[in-house]
Design a protein around this motif. Structure first.
Motif, PDB file in Angstrom:
ATOM      1  N   VAL A 259       6.761   0.999   3.444  1.00  0.00           N
ATOM      2  CA  VAL A 259       6.447  -0.085   4.373  1.00  0.00           C
ATOM      3  C   VAL A 259       5.290   0.316   5.284  1.00  0.00           C
ATOM      4  O   VAL A 259       4.349  -0.457   5.507  1.00  0.00           O
ATOM      5  CB  VAL A 259       7.687  -0.469   5.205  1.00  0.00           C
ATOM      6  CG1 VAL A 259       7.310  -1.410   6.347  1.00  0.00           C
ATOM      7  CG2 VAL A 259       8.752  -1.121   4.325  1.00  0.00           C
ATOM      8  N   LEU A 260       5.348   1.537   5.814  1.00  0.00           N
ATOM      9  CA  LEU A 260       4.313   1.991   6.752  1.00  0.00           C
ATOM     10  C   LEU A 260       2.947   2.121   6.086  1.00  0.00           C
ATOM     11  O   LEU A 260       1.912   1.945   6.731  1.00  0.00           O
ATOM     12  CB  LEU A 260       4.734   3.328   7.378  1.00  0.00           C
ATOM     13  CG  LEU A 260       5.943   3.257   8.319  1.00  0.00           C
ATOM     14  CD1 LEU A 260       6.329   4.652   8.799  1.00  0.00           C
ATOM     15  CD2 LEU A 260       5.668   2.338   9.504  1.00  0.00           C
ATOM     16  N   LEU A 261       2.939   2.414   4.807  1.00  0.00           N
ATOM     17  CA  LEU A 261       1.668   2.489   4.074  1.00  0.00           C
ATOM     18  C   LEU A 261       1.088   1.094   3.829  1.00  0.00           C
ATOM     19  O   LEU A 261      -0.120   0.925   3.709  1.00  0.00           O
ATOM     20  CB  LEU A 261       1.873   3.205   2.728  1.00  0.00           C
ATOM     21  CG  LEU A 261       2.051   4.719   2.786  1.00  0.00           C
ATOM     22  CD1 LEU A 261       2.450   5.257   1.412  1.00  0.00           C
ATOM     23  CD2 LEU A 261       0.769   5.402   3.248  1.00  0.00           C
ATOM     24  N   TYR A 262       1.965   0.102   3.772  1.00  0.00           N
ATOM     25  CA  TYR A 262       1.557  -1.266   3.414  1.00  0.00           C
ATOM     26  C   TYR A 262       1.057  -2.059   4.620  1.00  0.00           C
ATOM     27  O   TYR A 262       0.078  -2.794   4.529  1.00  0.00           O
ATOM     28  CB  TYR A 262       2.749  -1.973   2.768  1.00  0.00           C
ATOM     29  CG  TYR A 262       2.500  -3.398   2.349  1.00  0.00           C
ATOM     30  CD1 TYR A 262       1.947  -3.691   1.101  1.00  0.00           C
ATOM     31  CD2 TYR A 262       2.831  -4.467   3.189  1.00  0.00           C
ATOM     32  CE1 TYR A 262       1.725  -4.999   0.702  1.00  0.00           C
ATOM     33  CE2 TYR A 262       2.615  -5.784   2.808  1.00  0.00           C
ATOM     34  CZ  TYR A 262       2.058  -6.044   1.560  1.00  0.00           C
ATOM     35  OH  TYR A 262       1.840  -7.342   1.175  1.00  0.00           O
ATOM     36  N   VAL A 263       1.734  -1.909   5.767  1.00  0.00           N
ATOM     37  CA  VAL A 263       1.423  -2.756   6.924  1.00  0.00           C
ATOM     38  C   VAL A 263       0.411  -2.078   7.846  1.00  0.00           C
ATOM     39  O   VAL A 263       0.102  -0.902   7.687  1.00  0.00           O
ATOM     40  CB  VAL A 263       2.708  -3.093   7.719  1.00  0.00           C
ATOM     41  CG1 VAL A 263       3.721  -3.775   6.828  1.00  0.00           C
ATOM     42  CG2 VAL A 263       3.301  -1.834   8.355  1.00  0.00           C
ATOM     43  N   GLU A 264      -0.054  -2.845   8.830  1.00  0.00           N
ATOM     44  CA  GLU A 264      -0.992  -2.304   9.818  1.00  0.00           C
ATOM     45  C   GLU A 264      -0.321  -2.144  11.179  1.00  0.00           C
ATOM     46  O   GLU A 264      -0.049  -1.038  11.623  1.00  0.00           O
ATOM     47  CB  GLU A 264      -2.229  -3.189   9.916  1.00  0.00           C
ATOM     48  CG  GLU A 264      -3.077  -3.170   8.648  1.00  0.00           C
ATOM     49  CD  GLU A 264      -4.348  -3.972   8.791  1.00  0.00           C
ATOM     50  OE1 GLU A 264      -4.594  -4.524   9.887  1.00  0.00           O
ATOM     51  OE2 GLU A 264      -5.100  -4.053   7.806  1.00  0.00           O
ATOM     52  N   ASP A 265      -0.058  -3.260  11.861  1.00  0.00           N
ATOM     53  CA  ASP A 265       0.458  -3.176  13.230  1.00  0.00           C
ATOM     54  C   ASP A 265       1.934  -3.548  13.355  1.00  0.00           C
ATOM     55  O   ASP A 265       2.601  -3.116  14.289  1.00  0.00           O
ATOM     56  CB  ASP A 265      -0.354  -4.093  14.157  1.00  0.00           C
ATOM     57  CG  ASP A 265      -1.827  -3.709  14.156  1.00  0.00           C
ATOM     58  OD1 ASP A 265      -2.107  -2.499  14.139  1.00  0.00           O
ATOM     59  OD2 ASP A 265      -2.669  -4.615  14.150  1.00  0.00           O
TER      60      ASP A 265
END
Length: 320
Positions: free
Chosen positions: A178-184
């Motif tokens: 998830v953290l690799l996919y999203v930005e903020d």
């Protein structure tokens, strides 16, 4: 820090992280020569002791991590080498090197009757790594999000846990995706698109579909799981286990017992009991009993029928 360390439990990922942390804190400048990892199934006791007594190369300190040290448990494990336990006992009694020796044991129970277990308890330190509670998992997720500078609201966090479960390794892997996919920030749409539903949560859903007589949805989910290379026999046993849990929770709830007591009495994670308590009110005790009998019958057919297991399982879902 004690120079003899034993870390044990069922959560292999957290055990590995703990061992790595101890080793890195002990060694001034960690590198491939100052931190050595050995496999207990492949390295003899003599080899482990020799490595521990060998001076580090270009470093003042050395740590040796031994994976899967099953001799501290009562488990019968096949190994490529035979271990001279008497030699290990002698080493524990007379350890005079400065090496930090860490044993990782992937088992929930140690055999406290064994001499080596007693010795490492008296001459070193033992750390148990237990499964994390739901609250600990939530705190872990929030800490990781904060460190990454990413926002996730409570309803999205609830959804994430609902799909992923609370097993640390799966949670950690899916959260990193998830953290690799999203930005903020992370939305519920992001969670649905990115995370892989855990097998435990899929079994919970499959059991609920079966009990709710949603047969076409149950067959579809079953086929999806088999396409993911899940074995029909394993799936059946997991469904039986889930039905048994629902039945036991139903009985104990009717007796007035609370979730924490039920989890302790049944020796299951409180989170599983929490989910079961939420669901059992929908089902009659007699219906749960009938479904368990059906499971027993299909288990027998699995072992005796000429039909392939996938076909048998689909027939079971349609008949139950």
């Amino acid at each position: 820090m004690e120079k003899l360390q034993l870390i044990y439990g069922s959560n292999t990922m957290r055990i590995t992280e703990k061992a790595k942390s101890l080793a890195q804190n002990f060694v001034d400048e960690p590198d491939a020569f100052s931190i050595v990892t050995l496999n207990y199934k492949e390295t003899s006791v003599e080899g482990i002791i020799e490595e521990a007594q060998t001076l580090p190369f270009l470093s003042d300190r050395k740590a040796v991590i031994v994976d899967d040290a099953f001799s501290f448990t009562g488990a019968k494990v096949r190994s490529e080498v035979e271990h001279n336990i008497d030699l290990l006992v002698e080493y524990f009694n007379n350890k005079n090197d400065d090496t930090l020796l860490i044993f990782k044991v992937f088992n929930e129970q140690l055999d406290n009757r064994k001499k080596i277990t007693k010795l490492i308890k008296s001459n070193g330190a033992i750390t148990e790594i237990s499964e994390m509670t739901e609250q600990e998992i939530r705190s872990y997720i929030k800490d990781e999000l904060k460190e990454a500078g990413v926002q996730m609201d409570d309803s999205t966090l609830d959804l994430f846990i609902q799909l992923v479960g609370i097993k640390y390794e799966h949670v950690s892997n899916e959260l990193q995706k998830v953290l690799l996919y999203v930005e903020d920030s992370v939305s519920e749409i992001d969670v649905h698109e990115i995370v892989s539903i855990s097998l435990e949560q899929n079994i919970f859903k499959l059991t609920d579909l079966i009990l709710s007589n949603k047969k076409s949805e149950a067959v579809k989910l079953l086929r999806d799981l088999i396409l993911q290379n899940e074995e029909p026999m394993q799936l059946l046993h997991l469904i039986i286990s889930q039905l048994r849990l629902l039945y036991q929770v139903k009985l104990m709830q009717q007796e007035g017992y609370q979730g924490d007591y039920i989890a302790k009495a049944l020796k299951v994670h409180p989170y599983r009991v929490k989910l079961a308590l939420r669901e059992v009110r929908k089902y009659q005790q007699a219906d749960l009993e009938r479904k368990m009998v059906k499971c027993r019958d299909i288990d027998y057919k699995f072992k005796s029928s000429y039909l392939d297991r996938e076909t048998l399982f689909e027939l079971f879902v349609l008949e139950i």
